[in-house]
Every structure is written in C-alpha cells, then in structure tokens.
Design a protein around this motif. Structure first.
Motif, PDB file in Angstrom:
ATOM      1  N   LEU A   1       0.825  -1.214   0.000  1.00  0.00           N
ATOM      2  CA  LEU A   1       0.000   0.000   0.000  1.00  0.00           C
ATOM      3  C   LEU A   1       0.857   1.261   0.000  1.00  0.00           C
ATOM      4  O   LEU A   1       0.564   2.220  -0.730  1.00  0.00           O
ATOM      5  CB  LEU A   1      -0.925   0.010   1.223  1.00  0.00           C
TER       6      LEU A   1
ATOM      7  N   GLN B   1       0.617   3.917  -3.130  1.00  0.00           N
ATOM      8  CA  GLN B   1       0.152   5.288  -2.929  1.00  0.00           C
ATOM      9  C   GLN B   1       1.173   6.307  -3.455  1.00  0.00           C
ATOM     10  O   GLN B   1       0.794   7.334  -4.037  1.00  0.00           O
ATOM     11  CB  GLN B   1      -0.154   5.516  -1.446  1.00  0.00           C
ATOM     12  N   LYS B   2       2.455   6.007  -3.283  1.00  0.00           N
ATOM     13  CA  LYS B   2       3.496   6.871  -3.863  1.00  0.00           C
ATOM     14  C   LYS B   2       3.447   6.816  -5.390  1.00  0.00           C
ATOM     15  O   LYS B   2       3.605   7.843  -6.064  1.00  0.00           O
ATOM     16  CB  LYS B   2       4.877   6.428  -3.372  1.00  0.00           C
TER      17      LYS B   2
ATOM     18  N   THR C   1      -2.867   1.523 -11.208  1.00  0.00           N
ATOM     19  CA  THR C   1      -2.548   1.625  -9.787  1.00  0.00           C
ATOM     20  C   THR C   1      -3.813   1.633  -8.936  1.00  0.00           C
ATOM     21  O   THR C   1      -3.833   1.051  -7.843  1.00  0.00           O
ATOM     22  CB  THR C   1      -1.680   2.861  -9.503  1.00  0.00           C
ATOM     23  N   HIS C   2      -4.877   2.285  -9.415  1.00  0.00           N
ATOM     24  CA  HIS C   2      -6.154   2.221  -8.699  1.00  0.00           C
ATOM     25  C   HIS C   2      -6.637   0.757  -8.620  1.00  0.00           C
ATOM     26  O   HIS C   2      -7.127   0.323  -7.579  1.00  0.00           O
ATOM     27  CB  HIS C   2      -7.210   3.076  -9.396  1.00  0.00           C
TER      28      HIS C   2
ATOM     29  N   LEU D   1      -4.455  -0.961  -6.075  1.00  0.00           N
ATOM     30  CA  LEU D   1      -4.836  -0.529  -4.734  1.00  0.00           C
ATOM     31  C   LEU D   1      -6.137  -1.194  -4.285  1.00  0.00           C
ATOM     32  O   LEU D   1      -6.286  -1.561  -3.109  1.00  0.00           O
ATOM     33  CB  LEU D   1      -4.990   0.996  -4.693  1.00  0.00           C
TER      34      LEU D   1
ATOM     35  N   TRP E   1      -6.186  -3.175  -0.837  1.00  0.00           N
ATOM     36  CA  TRP E   1      -7.032  -2.804   0.303  1.00  0.00           C
ATOM     37  C   TRP E   1      -7.942  -3.961   0.698  1.00  0.00           C
ATOM     38  O   TRP E   1      -8.226  -4.159   1.880  1.00  0.00           O
ATOM     39  CB  TRP E   1      -7.867  -1.563  -0.017  1.00  0.00           C
TER      40      TRP E   1
ATOM     41  N   ARG F   1     -12.867   0.754   1.058  1.00  0.00           N
ATOM     42  CA  ARG F   1     -11.832   1.508   0.336  1.00  0.00           C
ATOM     43  C   ARG F   1     -11.404   0.763  -0.925  1.00  0.00           C
ATOM     44  O   ARG F   1     -11.168   1.369  -1.972  1.00  0.00           O
ATOM     45  CB  ARG F   1     -10.634   1.747   1.249  1.00  0.00           C
TER      46      ARG F   1
ATOM     47  N   GLU G   1     -11.604   2.173  -4.889  1.00  0.00           N
ATOM     48  CA  GLU G   1     -10.458   2.169  -5.805  1.00  0.00           C
ATOM     49  C   GLU G   1     -10.798   1.415  -7.099  1.00  0.00           C
ATOM     50  O   GLU G   1     -10.438   1.848  -8.202  1.00  0.00           O
ATOM     51  CB  GLU G   1      -9.244   1.533  -5.127  1.00  0.00           C
TER      52      GLU G   1
END
Length: 352
Positions: free
Chosen positions: A98, A102-103, A120-121, A124, A128, A136, A140
């Motif tokens: 994670l 996020q970066k 990336t979404h 993620l 999650w 969450r 995403e």
C-alpha cells in the motif's frame, strides 16, 4: 534480438507464462543489450514470475529493472514499483504494498499518466481488500473501472470486473458479484485470455457456492482447473482448490474436502502465500470441529491464528476469531464493521 523479446511478449499475451519466462531469460543472456531492452525484459520477466507464484524471483527482478531505469533516466521506475507491490502483497505484505502504491499513484498523477493511474487504482483496490478495508478497496476498483472504460482499455476493464466480482463477494453482495464475474467472463472469452477466463470461471463457481447452489459450482471450478493446468498457474489455482474444498465441506463430503484443502495448502506453502495458508488451515480445523474432534481442530486453528497475527491480516483474523473453540463466536458480529453483509452463524461456514 528484438524479435526474441517480441516472442516472449507474444507468449505472455496468450498466457504461456512458463514459455515467456524462458524466452525472457534467454534474451537477457545475450551480450550487447541496450539498457532500455534490459529494463523491458526484466519487467516482463518479473511479471510472468509473479503470475506463476515465483515471488522471491519476481521481487528481485522488479528491483533490477528499477535500478537499471534509475541509472539510465535518473528517476524512479514506477512501473517496476507497482509490479513489486503486487508481488509483495501476494506473499503477505499488503501494508508495504500500500505504501508503495500510494506513492506510485501520486507520481502518475503528477505526470498525468492516465494508464498508470488506472492500473494503480486497480492494484490498490485488490490490496485494500487483502488489508481488510473492503469499502476503500471497492472505491479504488470503481475508479479504475471508470478510467479503463474512458481509455477503452478492454483488458483493464475485464480484469477490473474480475476484481469487483471478488470484492462484492467479500461484501456479501452476491448478486453484484455475479454480475461482474459474468461480465468479466464474457470479456475474457472475447479477448481469448486463458488466465482471465480461468479466473472468471472460478469466480462464477464462487457465485453459485455463495448462493447455496453447490452442485452448480463444480462445473465452473472444473473449467477453471483445466485452464489453469494448461498455463501452469499455481497461485490462482490454489484458491480454486480451496473453493472446491469449501464446497465439498458444505455438502458434508469431508474426505474430498480434506484432499482439496491439502492440495491448496501445498501450493500456498510452495508459493509463500501466507494469507492462503490461513484459509487451508481453517479448512482443516473446521472439518475436525464438524467431526467433533475438538482437540485436533484446535491445533489446526492455533496454526491459522499464529499466521494471521504475525502478518496482521485484518479480514482473515475475523475468520479465525469467528471459529474459535469450534463454534461461531460473538465476535463474528464484527464483519459489518468492514462494510460486509457476510455474517456466519453456525458450522459449516460458507466463507466468501
């Protein structure tokens, strides 16, 4: 030499991951390769290793690709970082994954790289889910779906539909799960994506299982099993075996259930999938509890709890606590706090 790399990419595109792996490795042994070709080959190699459950090798090769990219361009290769995160989450390190994802998302947003953002979404969303935050994860994945649809990325849409089918199952929304798995299966068959077809068939089997239509689940699992066999998959196939075991358990066919859980556990151990091991160990425990072998069941349960606590798996820890002492515990009421409608009440449990 570029033809050699093209052959590896072609093999990967038709889910021939073992063949692609061999081709990437042969390509990388060539002398005189330029840095860009090496980066591309190491990224491709790491991807197919990850899909085959060769996580240690995959993590190392993503790092090699990232190091080469930084030497060449003086900046971070976020494609390598996202790939590394996917491998890390698969072997039980979702929190590390994670942080990296996020970066990566922030970097792709700064660069206005819409494809990178969408992927990336998607990554993620699945991470999650593994970390136990279903709400969450769903947000995403829905974001990823909108972005892939806007870009007319058919593969991205298909894989996001698969992921949505999975997270809606965790949320206890069986109808929504079925809707997305059916759409994923239709799209994967149109794309002739063998891995994706197998993945969606397993999902459709789980839809039938969660609806209590156990005998209707078997044909989907068998189709998935056959296709996974053709491409040598061990990662997703292990979860199909677990699903088969759970279906047999629900039907009271304990010897068959135990055999399926055994096979799944063997693959989970081989690939280093600690989260998967919790499911197989809980399967062993529940069978013993159902047979009134409380001491044996408790031994298996203790092993699953030790792994869950060590790795801080929030969702799986709910399962462990729910099954404590061989019966469903009051703590099973914690599932709604994750956003899920799933609520076990008695043994056997049809885990989502």
């Amino acid at each position: 030499m570029t033809d050699f790399l093209a052959k590896a990419e072609a093999a990967r595109a038709v889910s021939q991951f073992k063949k692609a792996q061999a081709l990437y490795l042969r390509f990388l042994r060539k002398k005189g390769l330029d840095s860009e070709s090496k980066i591309e080959a190491y990224l491709g190699l790491a991807d197919v290793e990850r899909i085959q459950g060769l996580f240690t090798q995959s993590l190392a090769h993503y790092q090699t690709a990232g190091r080469l990219f930084r030497n060449q361009h003086g900046k971070t290769c976020w494609d390598a970082q996202v790939g590394w995160a996917l491998a890390a989450r698969a072997c039980g390190r979702p929190r590390e994954a994670l942080a990296v994802l996020q970066k990566a998302l922030a970097a792709y947003q700064k660069e206005r790289d819409l494809q990178g953002q969408a992927f990336t979404h998607w990554a993620l969303g699945g991470t999650w889910r593994i970390a136990g935050d279903m709400r969450r994860g769903l947000r995403e994945l829905l974001t990823a779906l909108r972005m892939f649809q806007a870009k007319k990325d058919l593969e991205g849409v298909a894989y996001t539909c698969c992921a949505l089918g999975g997270i809606y199952r965790m949320l206890g929304r069986w109808a929504d799960s079925g809707q997305y798995y059916r759409e994923a299966n239709r799209r994967m068959r149109a794309l002739k994506d063998t891995f994706g077809i197998a993945y969606s068939y397993c999902g459709l089997g789980n839809v039938e299982r969660m609806a209590g239509r156990f005998h209707r689940a078997f044909p989907f699992y068998r189709k998935a099993e056959r296709l996974y066999g053709t491409i040598g998959d061990r990662v997703s196939y292990a979860y199909t075996l677990w699903s088969l075991g759970t279906t047999y358990k629900m039907l009271g066919q304990y010897p068959r259930a135990r055999l399926a859980f055994d096979k799944a556990d063997h693959l989970f151990k081989k690939t280093g999938d600690t989260r998967g091991r919790i499911y197989s160990l809980l399967g062993f425990a529940e069978i013993e509890f159902l047979k009134s072998h409380i001491a044996k069941g408790t031994n298996w349960w203790k092993k699953s709890k030790a792994i869950s606590i060590k790795n801080n798996f929030a969702w799986e820890n709910l399962h462990v606590e729910a099954l404590k002492k061989g019966r469903i515990q009051p703590k099973a009421s914690s599932y709604p706090k994750t956003g899920s409608r799933f609520h076990p009440t008695s043994l056997p449990v049809n885990w989502p």
